[in-house]
Motif scaffolding. Structure first.
Motif, PDB file in Angstrom:
ATOM      1  N   TRP A   1       4.625  30.399   6.638  1.00  0.00           N
ATOM      2  CA  TRP A   1       4.228  29.711   7.955  1.00  0.00           C
ATOM      3  C   TRP A   1       3.627  28.252   7.695  1.00  0.00           C
ATOM      4  CZ3 TRP A   1       3.314  28.660  12.879  1.00  0.00           C
ATOM      5  CH2 TRP A   1       2.153  28.260  13.318  1.00  0.00           C
TER       6      TRP A   1
ATOM      7  N   ASP B   1      11.720  29.085  18.039  1.00  0.00           N
ATOM      8  CA  ASP B   1      11.542  29.650  19.208  1.00  0.00           C
ATOM      9  C   ASP B   1      10.828  28.709  20.197  1.00  0.00           C
ATOM     10  OD1 ASP B   1      13.115  31.709  19.045  1.00  0.00           O
ATOM     11  OD2 ASP B   1      11.389  33.367  19.001  1.00  0.00           O
TER      12      ASP B   1
ATOM     13  N   HIS C   1      10.025  26.945   9.611  1.00  0.00           N
ATOM     14  CA  HIS C   1      11.465  27.014  10.027  1.00  0.00           C
ATOM     15  C   HIS C   1      11.873  28.699   9.714  1.00  0.00           C
ATOM     16  CE1 HIS C   1      12.160  25.496   6.307  1.00  0.00           C
ATOM     17  NE2 HIS C   1      13.444  25.883   6.362  1.00  0.00           N
ATOM     18  N   LYS C   2      11.427  29.122   8.705  1.00  0.00           N
ATOM     19  CA  LYS C   2      11.760  30.409   8.223  1.00  0.00           C
ATOM     20  C   LYS C   2      10.765  31.563   8.477  1.00  0.00           C
ATOM     21  CE  LYS C   2      14.555  28.699   4.298  1.00  0.00           C
ATOM     22  NZ  LYS C   2      14.751  28.699   2.800  1.00  0.00           N
TER      23      LYS C   2
ATOM     24  N   HIS D   1       8.074  40.507  17.635  1.00  0.00           N
ATOM     25  CA  HIS D   1       7.676  39.908  19.092  1.00  0.00           C
ATOM     26  C   HIS D   1       7.812  40.600  20.257  1.00  0.00           C
ATOM     27  CE1 HIS D   1       7.889  36.167  21.407  1.00  0.00           C
ATOM     28  NE2 HIS D   1       8.881  36.807  22.060  1.00  0.00           N
TER      29      HIS D   1
ATOM     30  N   LYS E   1       8.946  34.414  10.389  1.00  0.00           N
ATOM     31  CA  LYS E   1       9.329  35.318  11.735  1.00  0.00           C
ATOM     32  C   LYS E   1       8.287  36.649  11.336  1.00  0.00           C
ATOM     33  CE  LYS E   1      12.502  37.900   8.233  1.00  0.00           C
ATOM     34  NZ  LYS E   1      13.831  38.206   8.354  1.00  0.00           N
TER      35      LYS E   1
ATOM     36  N   GLU F   1      12.586  41.094  16.779  1.00  0.00           N
ATOM     37  CA  GLU F   1      12.090  40.152  15.771  1.00  0.00           C
ATOM     38  C   GLU F   1      12.239  38.694  16.184  1.00  0.00           C
ATOM     39  OE1 GLU F   1      12.390  40.645  11.101  1.00  0.00           O
ATOM     40  OE2 GLU F   1      14.094  39.658  11.836  1.00  0.00           O
ATOM     41  N   CYS F   2      11.551  37.794  15.889  1.00  0.00           N
ATOM     42  CA  CYS F   2      11.593  36.572  16.513  1.00  0.00           C
ATOM     43  C   CYS F   2      11.178  35.372  15.206  1.00  0.00           C
ATOM     44  CB  CYS F   2      10.934  36.053  17.657  1.00  0.00           C
ATOM     45  SG  CYS F   2       9.212  36.019  17.281  1.00  0.00           S
ATOM     46  N   PHE F   3      11.676  34.320  15.571  1.00  0.00           N
ATOM     47  CA  PHE F   3      11.192  33.132  14.566  1.00  0.00           C
ATOM     48  C   PHE F   3      10.425  32.266  15.523  1.00  0.00           C
ATOM     49  CE2 PHE F   3      15.050  34.716  12.593  1.00  0.00           C
ATOM     50  CZ  PHE F   3      14.707  34.421  11.242  1.00  0.00           C
TER      51      PHE F   3
END
Length: 411
Positions: free
Chosen positions: A116, A162, A121-122, A127, A124, A156-158
């Motif tokens: 984080w 997002d 950008h990586k 979600h 995740k 799953e999200c980034f």
């Protein structure tokens, strides 16, 4: 109306201090947090500061802390200004962390936390996804707390990626309808960062590089073609009675106060008074800028003056920083006076902006920018750009000069 080249002036404001801010808990898109008494007071201060500006429209996040901030500033603004609630402006989604104390996240999610901070950008996590239609239905009304939560599915999200997609969508939805106007956006720290980054073309990999303080003001000028933008002001907190924004990453490391060398004697004297209460341990400038340094440090006789012969000294120092990280346990503050282009390169390096695009940060003579290097394992943070003691009307007049815009809003 904003008559300059039919650009849109965008005033970004972060919400006031909230209960989760005070308790040092992650908020994300949770709506459990609300403004504290201090948050209400500082929002009123910003409202007073904004009252002399002509604002054409207000856009606000659907979350309670943002709406409460709007409620505090509205008495100072024209009651006829239309207000639009936009779900795209909600804070970043952090479902696994929302409500948890910062320290607990650091210790229990060590690897994820490092991603984080170092590679956003990586980053995740799990979600709960709800469609924009459902979010509009849920948040786009005044009875937000009573409305049932939108249905959602687990995936799953980034979160950072997002968030940036939402920011881009906001620009594409709003800007075509506001050429030549001034709009006020009341949102969140992460969201405002994403709005600035997507306007300038900054990568999500440097998501934590721009500080957004509670009730801090940032100003973007966006060209009519929606393809270019310029950051005029970042994180102005002087309306709150602060000289410099509070240090988000703690009182450690190296803090640089950046002043363009084309600042005249009158403005230097004003800055000297402005910085009178700020401890300054050293100054760094070329021999040619020594008179400006003397004017700026008139109240800091014990500061060590470091003069260099090479006019491009900052580029040399920048190269050193790339291979020798900052290791200072206590906070050390230095004044740097250099040509605007050199200071722009320093800011570009800190934010991940390609160095050949450094002029996207338009530095004003007589204004102050702040760059903080917290420690050897943390990225630099741009705390502020173009701080000034001028009121809102004076600031607007100063920034409505003819400028070369840079950056990208679309695509």
């Amino acid at each position: 109306m904003n008559p300059t080249n039919r650009t849109t002036r965008v005033i970004l404001m972060r919400h006031g201090r909230s209960t989760f801010n005070q308790q040092q808990r992650y908020q994300g898109s949770s709506d459990a947090s609300e403004l504290t008494e201090q948050g209400c007071e500082t929002a009123c201060q910003v409202g007073q500061w904004l009252q002399d500006l002509e604002i054409d429209a207000i856009y606000v996040s659907p979350l309670r802390r943002a709406k409460q901030t709007l409620e505090q500033i509205q008495p100072y603004l024209d009651h006829r200004i239309p207000v639009y609630v936009r779900p795209q402006l909600r804070e970043i989604e952090l479902p696994d962390w929302e409500g948890l104390p910062y320290e607990q996240v650091k210790t229990e999610f060590t690897e994820l936390y490092q991603t984080w901070k170092q590679q956003p950008h990586k980053f995740k996590m799990g979600h709960r996804y709800a469609s924009e239609y459902e979010l509009e239905k849920h948040y786009g009304n005044t009875a937000v707390l009573a409305a049932p939560a939108p249905t959602a599915t687990q995936t799953e999200c980034f979160p950072v990626l997002d968030l940036y997609l939402r920011a881009e969508q906001f620009w594409q939805d709003v800007l075509p309808h506001r050429p030549g106007q001034t709009i006020l956006v009341i949102s969140h720290g992460g969201t405002n960062h994403a709005l600035i980054s997507t306007a300038l073309g900054l990568s999500p990999a440097h998501h934590h590089s721009l500080q957004q303080s509670n009730c801090g003001i940032s100003i973007l000028n966006v060209a009519a073609d929606l393809q270019t933008a310029q950051l005029e002001v970042l994180n102005l907190t002087t309306p709150l009675g602060e000289t410099l924004p509070k240090l988000k990453e703690g009182k450690q490391g190296l803090r640089l106060l950046l002043v363009p060398s084309d600042t005249n004697a009158t403005d230097a004297a004003k800055l000297a008074e402005f910085l009178k209460s700020v401890p300054i341990e050293f100054s760094l400038a070329s021999d040619l800028d020594h008179p400006t340094v003397d004017r700026l440090l008139v109240h800091h006789p014990r500061a060590v003056n470091l003069q260099v012969c090479r006019e491009q000294f900052l580029q040399d120092w920048l190269g050193t920083l790339r291979w020798k990280p900052i290791t200072i346990s206590d906070l050390t503050t230095g004044l740097v006076v250099a040509p605007p282009a050199s200071l722009q390169l320093l800011l570009a390096e800190a934010t991940g902006l390609p160095l050949n695009q450094h002029r996207w940060f338009q530095l004003q003579p007589g204004c102050l920018s702040v760059l903080h290097y917290p420690s050897d394992n943390q990225r630099p943070v741009v705390q502020a750009i173009n701080l000034s003691t001028a009121g809102a009307a004076g600031l607007a007049a100063a920034t409505q000069t003819s400028v070369t815009l840079g950056g990208r809003v679309n695509g």
